[in-house]
Design a protein around this motif. Structure first.
Motif, PDB file in Angstrom:
ATOM      1  N   CYS A  96      34.317  54.594  61.705  1.00  0.00           N
ATOM      2  CA  CYS A  96      35.402  53.663  62.363  1.00  0.00           C
ATOM      3  C   CYS A  96      36.107  54.016  63.683  1.00  0.00           C
ATOM      4  O   CYS A  96      36.538  55.194  63.401  1.00  0.00           O
ATOM      5  CB  CYS A  96      36.403  53.313  61.343  1.00  0.00           C
ATOM      6  N   THR A 101      36.871  57.110  59.352  1.00  0.00           N
ATOM      7  CA  THR A 101      36.244  56.679  58.146  1.00  0.00           C
ATOM      8  C   THR A 101      34.812  55.961  58.303  1.00  0.00           C
ATOM      9  O   THR A 101      34.707  55.195  59.310  1.00  0.00           O
ATOM     10  CB  THR A 101      37.448  55.797  57.375  1.00  0.00           C
ATOM     11  N   VAL A 103      32.503  53.264  57.557  1.00  0.00           N
ATOM     12  CA  VAL A 103      32.686  51.844  57.445  1.00  0.00           C
ATOM     13  C   VAL A 103      31.542  51.624  56.057  1.00  0.00           C
ATOM     14  O   VAL A 103      30.630  51.984  55.947  1.00  0.00           O
ATOM     15  CB  VAL A 103      32.379  50.954  58.692  1.00  0.00           C
ATOM     16  N   ASP A 104      31.835  50.382  55.456  1.00  0.00           N
ATOM     17  CA  ASP A 104      31.181  49.751  54.314  1.00  0.00           C
ATOM     18  C   ASP A 104      30.193  48.921  55.018  1.00  0.00           C
ATOM     19  O   ASP A 104      30.330  48.486  56.312  1.00  0.00           O
ATOM     20  CB  ASP A 104      31.828  48.923  53.559  1.00  0.00           C
ATOM     21  N   THR A 112      33.696  46.302  57.106  1.00  0.00           N
ATOM     22  CA  THR A 112      34.954  46.519  56.968  1.00  0.00           C
ATOM     23  C   THR A 112      35.065  48.082  56.858  1.00  0.00           C
ATOM     24  O   THR A 112      34.428  48.804  56.013  1.00  0.00           O
ATOM     25  CB  THR A 112      35.550  45.881  55.608  1.00  0.00           C
ATOM     26  N   CYS A 113      36.263  48.532  57.345  1.00  0.00           N
ATOM     27  CA  CYS A 113      36.623  50.026  56.972  1.00  0.00           C
ATOM     28  C   CYS A 113      37.474  49.928  55.943  1.00  0.00           C
ATOM     29  O   CYS A 113      38.501  49.175  55.822  1.00  0.00           O
ATOM     30  CB  CYS A 113      37.219  50.487  58.515  1.00  0.00           C
ATOM     31  N   PRO A 114      36.983  50.893  54.962  1.00  0.00           N
ATOM     32  CA  PRO A 114      37.762  50.822  53.684  1.00  0.00           C
ATOM     33  C   PRO A 114      38.947  51.604  53.720  1.00  0.00           C
ATOM     34  O   PRO A 114      40.008  51.561  52.880  1.00  0.00           O
ATOM     35  CB  PRO A 114      36.777  51.458  52.534  1.00  0.00           C
ATOM     36  N   ASN A 115      39.422  52.217  55.051  1.00  0.00           N
ATOM     37  CA  ASN A 115      40.459  52.874  55.017  1.00  0.00           C
ATOM     38  C   ASN A 115      41.777  52.352  55.137  1.00  0.00           C
ATOM     39  O   ASN A 115      42.656  52.135  54.673  1.00  0.00           O
ATOM     40  CB  ASN A 115      40.315  53.816  55.891  1.00  0.00           C
ATOM     41  N   PHE A 117      40.860  48.806  56.625  1.00  0.00           N
ATOM     42  CA  PHE A 117      40.558  47.359  56.569  1.00  0.00           C
ATOM     43  C   PHE A 117      40.556  46.903  58.044  1.00  0.00           C
ATOM     44  O   PHE A 117      40.544  45.731  58.231  1.00  0.00           O
ATOM     45  CB  PHE A 117      41.453  46.581  55.916  1.00  0.00           C
ATOM     46  N   GLN A 119      38.007  45.170  60.779  1.00  0.00           N
ATOM     47  CA  GLN A 119      36.877  44.444  60.315  1.00  0.00           C
ATOM     48  C   GLN A 119      36.219  44.412  62.017  1.00  0.00           C
ATOM     49  O   GLN A 119      36.574  44.357  62.883  1.00  0.00           O
ATOM     50  CB  GLN A 119      37.426  43.318  60.014  1.00  0.00           C
TER      51      GLN A 119
END
Length: 151
Positions: A96, A101, A103-104, A112-115, A117, A119
């Motif tokens: 990201c 971080t 990303v998913d 989405t980045c889980p850290n 969020f 998008q």
């Protein structure tokens, strides 16, 4: 003095140990006696769910679902491989741009980045929602022999 013709107690116990596949059970069954039991082989490293390491051959296209993606390690970086529409493959740096971080993989067309969020659009990597202030960096990929290669 009578002799027995059946299996020895040691043979019976070792057979039971083999049947139960208890770790280290076979070491006690050796006929040599003494000596340390052989060490068990180390387990193969398993990638985290949703990730894999590309080793020379690329990633099979079957591992990249239409509308989804998978994260692979290519050299020293993580790359998100996506298939926005059937037969179209793209790669993005999986970090990201906000804080690095990973990303998913995309869901419903959104990465989405889980850290925090952020998008991103799954087809283009473009920013949809911050706190990131830029989209994902595209990574060149090619399809060869049924695999996606990170160039």
């Amino acid at each position: 003095m009578s002799t027995t013709t059946g299996p020895s107690r040691r043979t019976m116990l070792c057979g039971l140990a083999v049947a139960l596949t208890a770790p280290g059970a076979l070491a006690a069954c050796s006929s040599g006696g003494g000596g340390a039991p052989a060490a068990a082989p180390a387990p193969s490293p398993t990638p985290a769910p949703g990730t894999e390491t590309t080793v020379g051959g690329g990633t099979p296209v079957s591992r990249i679902p239409v509308g989804g993606g998978t994260i692979v390690t290519a050299g020293d970086r993580e790359v998100l491989l996506v298939q926005p529409t059937a037969g179209e493959f793209k790669g993005f740096d999986a970090s990201c741009p906000h804080q690095g971080t990973t990303v998913d993989p995309p869901e419903n067309g959104v990465i989405t980045c889980p850290n925090h969020f952020s998008q991103f659009d799954a087809a283009t990597g473009a920013l949809r929602k911050g706190p990131a202030d830029t989209g994902l960096t595209e990574v060149p990929v090619s399809v060869m022999n049924g695999t996606v290669q990170v160039n």
